[in-house]
Every structure is written in structure tokens, then in C-alpha cells.
Design a protein around this motif. Structure first.
Motif, PDB file in Angstrom:
ATOM      1  N   SER A 181      32.358  -1.884  -6.914  1.00 42.49           N
ATOM      2  CA  SER A 181      33.798  -2.468  -7.451  1.00 42.49           C
ATOM      3  C   SER A 181      33.917  -3.869  -7.198  1.00 42.49           C
ATOM      4  O   SER A 181      34.941  -4.462  -7.828  1.00 42.49           O
ATOM      5  CB  SER A 181      34.568  -1.590  -6.722  1.00 42.49           C
ATOM      6  OG  SER A 181      34.458  -1.858  -5.263  1.00 42.49           O
ATOM      7  N   ASP A 182      33.099  -4.418  -6.308  1.00 43.66           N
ATOM      8  CA  ASP A 182      33.303  -5.913  -6.228  1.00 43.66           C
ATOM      9  C   ASP A 182      32.531  -6.968  -7.226  1.00 43.66           C
ATOM     10  O   ASP A 182      33.114  -8.163  -7.534  1.00 43.66           O
ATOM     11  CB  ASP A 182      32.824  -6.433  -4.710  1.00 43.66           C
ATOM     12  CG  ASP A 182      33.678  -5.732  -3.877  1.00 43.66           C
ATOM     13  OD1 ASP A 182      35.189  -5.453  -4.013  1.00 43.66           O
ATOM     14  OD2 ASP A 182      33.252  -5.335  -2.622  1.00 43.66           O
ATOM     15  N   SER A 183      31.450  -6.457  -7.580  1.00 37.14           N
ATOM     16  CA  SER A 183      30.659  -7.296  -8.687  1.00 37.14           C
ATOM     17  C   SER A 183      29.513  -6.368  -9.350  1.00 37.14           C
ATOM     18  O   SER A 183      28.597  -6.071  -8.702  1.00 37.14           O
ATOM     19  CB  SER A 183      30.157  -8.450  -8.160  1.00 37.14           C
ATOM     20  OG  SER A 183      29.160  -9.126  -8.858  1.00 37.14           O
ATOM     21  N   THR A 184      29.932  -5.887 -10.464  1.00 37.51           N
ATOM     22  CA  THR A 184      29.149  -5.032 -11.071  1.00 37.51           C
ATOM     23  C   THR A 184      28.761  -5.232 -12.725  1.00 37.51           C
ATOM     24  O   THR A 184      29.479  -5.357 -13.438  1.00 37.51           O
ATOM     25  CB  THR A 184      29.800  -3.670 -11.304  1.00 37.51           C
ATOM     26  OG1 THR A 184      30.202  -3.106 -10.100  1.00 37.51           O
ATOM     27  CG2 THR A 184      28.871  -2.414 -11.846  1.00 37.51           C
ATOM     28  N   PRO A 185      27.513  -5.400 -12.853  1.00 33.80           N
ATOM     29  CA  PRO A 185      26.297  -5.585 -12.030  1.00 33.80           C
ATOM     30  C   PRO A 185      26.130  -7.058 -11.460  1.00 33.80           C
ATOM     31  O   PRO A 185      26.841  -7.722 -12.137  1.00 33.80           O
ATOM     32  CB  PRO A 185      25.269  -5.084 -12.663  1.00 33.80           C
ATOM     33  CG  PRO A 185      25.557  -5.492 -13.960  1.00 33.80           C
ATOM     34  CD  PRO A 185      26.881  -5.358 -14.016  1.00 33.80           C
ATOM     35  N   PRO A 186      25.471  -7.356 -10.578  1.00 34.88           N
ATOM     36  CA  PRO A 186      25.330  -8.943 -10.217  1.00 34.88           C
ATOM     37  C   PRO A 186      24.538  -9.529 -11.287  1.00 34.88           C
ATOM     38  O   PRO A 186      23.599  -9.062 -11.952  1.00 34.88           O
ATOM     39  CB  PRO A 186      24.403  -8.760  -8.833  1.00 34.88           C
ATOM     40  CG  PRO A 186      23.894  -7.214  -8.945  1.00 34.88           C
ATOM     41  CD  PRO A 186      24.844  -6.466  -9.371  1.00 34.88           C
TER      42      PRO A 186
END
Length: 455
Positions: A181-186
Motif C-alpha cells: 500500500s506504500d509503493s505498488t509495485p516498486p
């Protein structure tokens, strides 16, 4: 030496000899990472870490549109699979690489624009091109046993990670895959996927004449997806808008079961068996309480998916898969009231869900790639149980901010309704089993274990 080889190469081949030599492992890696990226983007669309400066009303608007964006992505997946099936395997690889390139450009360039008022639009772009990637890649790998297995692992793992992601900052500690939920996907994962898809596209060789000649567009999967996606999107939206009374939930469940049976009948042969199983397991998996969980349990769903696929291939039984799904529904209902008090229940729930989903795909993988993509589409679109869990705040979501809330209100009702849907889908399976003759002495594991003539 290289010049002599080049002169001896057959006309029309464009892949470097070195790449052609390693085409199968390259395709497997590309299928794994590409499907993983597509699944993550379709199931975990909201970057809460990167959207902290976005006005609240924009985030609310995006959450409201997530089910519609997911439905659009699912539809694009099936349509792209049908189109590239008619164009051939090489076109499928080109379409896969092209869609990944668009997604990468969107993440590298368009994220700053998203914070200025187009966050929902960016999410729609992600969903549609992720759907194209999911569908085209299925056609590209189908018939290659190693690549097909890797594709299934990547796609199912991405879907599970996205669906089971916890809402950050809810007092749940460090739950499984909270990074999603913070960075999807890197970005590094997308770059790796782009490289793998580029190599796989370059490694394609000219197929023998007539081997992949199939200019017909499969209409059955498109119609099946239209029925499933439309009925699910409309019924879930209607349910949350009207509060979700028992009568309304019953009507929505009847629509879900009927649409699943109709979609299964629109697919050739017994390909619809997997669609009925995924409708059941999608609802049962959405009913479990998946958070909070310890961070060290992160690999459990992925390992369970792999084990489920292996078990489904070695001991396939669609009836065992249906019974296991019913058991998962009962587990979700009986554990709902105590699930948040201990991490054991969420860990057991997500592991069983992954194991059963893997077993369903291992036992009933269809003979055509388009039918497999329809089953993937079922897992992508938020189902009736998600709408039941969001009816209290009027959204088709696990929480007002989309992801699963470790402190959310729990109820046994979603689990029991998932059991009803499973029973209805099992009845549909029995109907399909009786009226559709087995093709080629139907063996569910055939597509995963038998290489195509070009392999």
C-alpha cells in the motif's frame, strides 16, 4: 563464425541465436515477473505512501472508482487474450512488452501529475494496461509448461498480495505485505519485468508454417467475461448503495451464481469449471480475516500457491477443490469474531486461501488461454463478499481506504454467504459436468504438463 551463422539463418528469423538458445527459461522468468507486476497493479492500486499530500476528496474519489477500474482491467485482459490469440504467440509477447512499457512510463512520469488532480485517471490507465499485460502474457506462455507454471505463480501471488494487503497505520504492527500500500509495485521490479519481457520478445523464433495459424477471435471468453464483470460490478455497486439488507444480499448472491453458470456455459467444453471454482474461492477468500499478521509470514501465501499448483497437478479433483472452498467459507464464518485477537487465525486463513486457489488452478486449468484469463478476471473484480464487508460505509472495499483494516468490524455473515455461493457454483459444476462431454479424455492437468509442438 557469427557471419556464417547469420547467413545460414532461415529467412524471417530475427532473434539472436544466443537468446533463442535460452528462450524457454527467459520466457519463464518474463511470465513470472510480468504476471506479478500485473496482479499487483490490478489488486493494490492505491499508493497511500505516495499519495499522502493528495486532498482527501481525491483519495475518496479514487477508492469509489477502484471497483470500476478493476472491472475495466479484467475486461481488457480477456479481450487482449482473445485478440492476440488470433495474431499468434509473437504478437502476444510484443503486446506484453508494449503494455509494460506504458505502465513503466506512467509510473516514472505521470505520478507527479496524479497528485495534481488526475489520480483516478492514472489508476484507470494502470488497470487497463495491466489487464492487457495479464491477458497477452497468458497467451504468450500458454502451452509452454515451465512458462505457464511461472505465469500462474506470478499472477496468483500478485493477486493474493494485493487482496490481502493491510491498511497502514491501523495499529496492526507490521502486517504481511504492508509495503504494497506504500509503493505498488516498486519501480525496480517493473524495470526488471520490462527487461525480461524485452528479452523474451527478442528470443521468439519464426514458428513453422501453420503451427500457430488461428485467425479466429474467440468470442466465448469475451461474452463470458462480459457477463461476469458486468453482473459483479452492477450488483455489488447496487448492494452498497442500498445498505445490504438480507433480501438484497440474497438477490445479489443469486445474480452472482447465475452469472457464473452462464459464463461457464459460454466457454468451450468444460473450461468453465475453473471459472465456477474461482467465483467460489474469490468470495470465500474475501470472507476471511487476513490481518493483522506478523511480517515474517510474508512468504506463506506464495509458498502455498506453489504447493497448491503442484498438488492440483499431481492429484487433480475439481470436487475436492469445491469441498475445500466450502471448508474455507466455514472457517471464515466461525473465526470471524475472534480473528483480530490472535495472529494465528489470519495466518492460517491467508495460507489456506492461497493453497486452495493454487489447487483450483492446478486441478482445472482449461485447454484455452482465453478461458484461463476469464478465471483470472473473476479474482480481479471485487466480489459480493467485498461489497458485504463495505456496505456499512457505502463502498465496495474492505475499508474506507480500500485495504483490509486490522481494526475493522467483523461478522460471520460474509463467510456463510460465501458458503451459499460455493454451493451454487458446485451445482453449476455438476450441470456442466453432465451436459458437456469430456474433450480429449479431459484431464485438468493437461495444459500444464504437456508441451506444445513448438516447445
Amino acid at each position: 563464425m557469427g557471419a556464417k551463422f547469420a547467413l545460414a539463418a532461415p529467412p524471417g528469423t530475427f532473434a539472436a541465436p544466443e537468446l533463442r538458445r535460452y528462450a524457454r527459461p527467459i520466457e519463464a522468468v518474463a511470465g513470472l515477473i510480468g504476471a506479478l507486476v500485473a496482479g499487483l497493479l490490478l489488486m493494490a492500486p492505491l499508493d497511500l505512501g505516495g499519495s499522502s499530500d493528495v486532498p482527501v476528496y481525491q483519495l475518496d474519489l479514487m477508492v469509489l472508482n477502484v471497483p470500476r477500474a478493476a472491472a475495466a482491467g479484467a475486461a481488457f485482459a480477456v479481450v487482449s487474450a482473445a485478440l492476440v490469440s488470433a495474431l499468434g504467440r509473437r504478437s502476444a509477447w510484443v503486446a506484453s512488452f508494449g503494455s509494460l512499457a506504458v505502465l513503466l512510463a506512467d509510473h516514472l512520469w505521470n505520478r507527479d501529475v496524479a497528485t495534481e488532480g488526475t489520480l483516478t485517471t492514472v489508476n484507470y490507465i494502470d488497470s487497463m494496461f495491466s489487464g492487457i499485460l495479464m491477458g497477452a502474457l497468458a497467451v504468450a506462455v500458454f502451452g509452454r509448461p515451465l512458462a505457464t507454471n511461472c505465469y500462474l505463480v506470478g499472477a496468483l501471488a500478485g493477486i493474493l498480495i494485493g487482496d490481502q494487503t493491510a491498511l497502514p497505520g491501523s495499529g496492526g504492527g507490521n502486517p504481511l505485505t504492508s509495503w504494497a500500500s506504500d509503493s505498488t509495485p516498486p519501480v525496480w521490479l517493473m524495470l526488471l519485468a520490462g527487461l525480461a519481457l524485452a528479452l523474451a520478445t527478442a528470443a521468439q523464433r519464426a514458428e513453422p508454417a501453420g503451427e500457430e495459424e488461428n485467425t479466429d477471435i474467440a468470442i466465448g471468453p469475451i461474452l463470458a467475461a462480459l457477463v461476469l464483470v458486468t453482473s459483479t460490478a452492477v450488483s455489488t455497486d447496487w448492494l452498497v448503495r442500498h445498505g445490504g439488507t438480507p433480501t438484497q444480499i440474497g438477490v445479489a448472491a443469486a445474480i452472482t451464481i447465475t452469472a457464473a453458470v452462464v459464463a461457464a456455459l459460454l466457454l468451450p467444453g468444460r473450461d468453465g469449471i475453473l471459472v465456477l471454482l474461482t467465483v467460489a474461492v474469490a468470495n470465500a477468500g474475501s470472507a476471511i480475516i487476513a490481518v493483522p499478521r506478523p511480517e515474517w509470514t510474508a512468504p506463506f501465501p506464495i509458498i502455498a500457491v506453489v504447493l497448491g499448483l503442484i498438488l492440483g497437478r499431481r492429484a487433480p479433483s475439481v470436487w475436492v477443490a469445491a469441498a475445500a472452498t466450502a471448508g474455507l467459507s466455514i472457517f471464515a464464518a466461525c473465526s470471524a469474531t475472534t480473528a483480530h485477537s490472535t495472529a494465528v487465525i489470519p495466518v492460517l486463513g491467508i495460507t489456506l486461501t492461497a493453497l486452495i486457489i493454487g489447487y483450483c488452478f492446478g486441478s482445472a486449468i482449461p485447454e484455452q488461454a482465453g478461458s484461463a484469463v476469464v478465471a483470472m478476471a473473476v479474482l480481479i473484480v471485487p466480489c459480493l463478499i467485498v461489497a458485504m464487508r463495505g456496505s456499512s460505509f457505502g463502498r465496495v472495499a474492505y475499508s474506507p481506504r480500500w485495504y483490509r483494516d486490522p481494526q475493522g468490524v467483523t461478522s460471520a455473515a460474509p463467510g456463510w454467504m460465501a458458503l451459499v455461493i460455493t454451493a451454487g457454483c458446485a451445482a453449476g459444476m455438476l450441470l456442466l459436468w453432465r451436459i458437456r462431454p469430456a474433450r480429449n479424455d479431459y484431464r485438468p492437468k493437461r495444459a500444464l504438463t504437456q508441451a506444445s509442438a513448438s516447445a
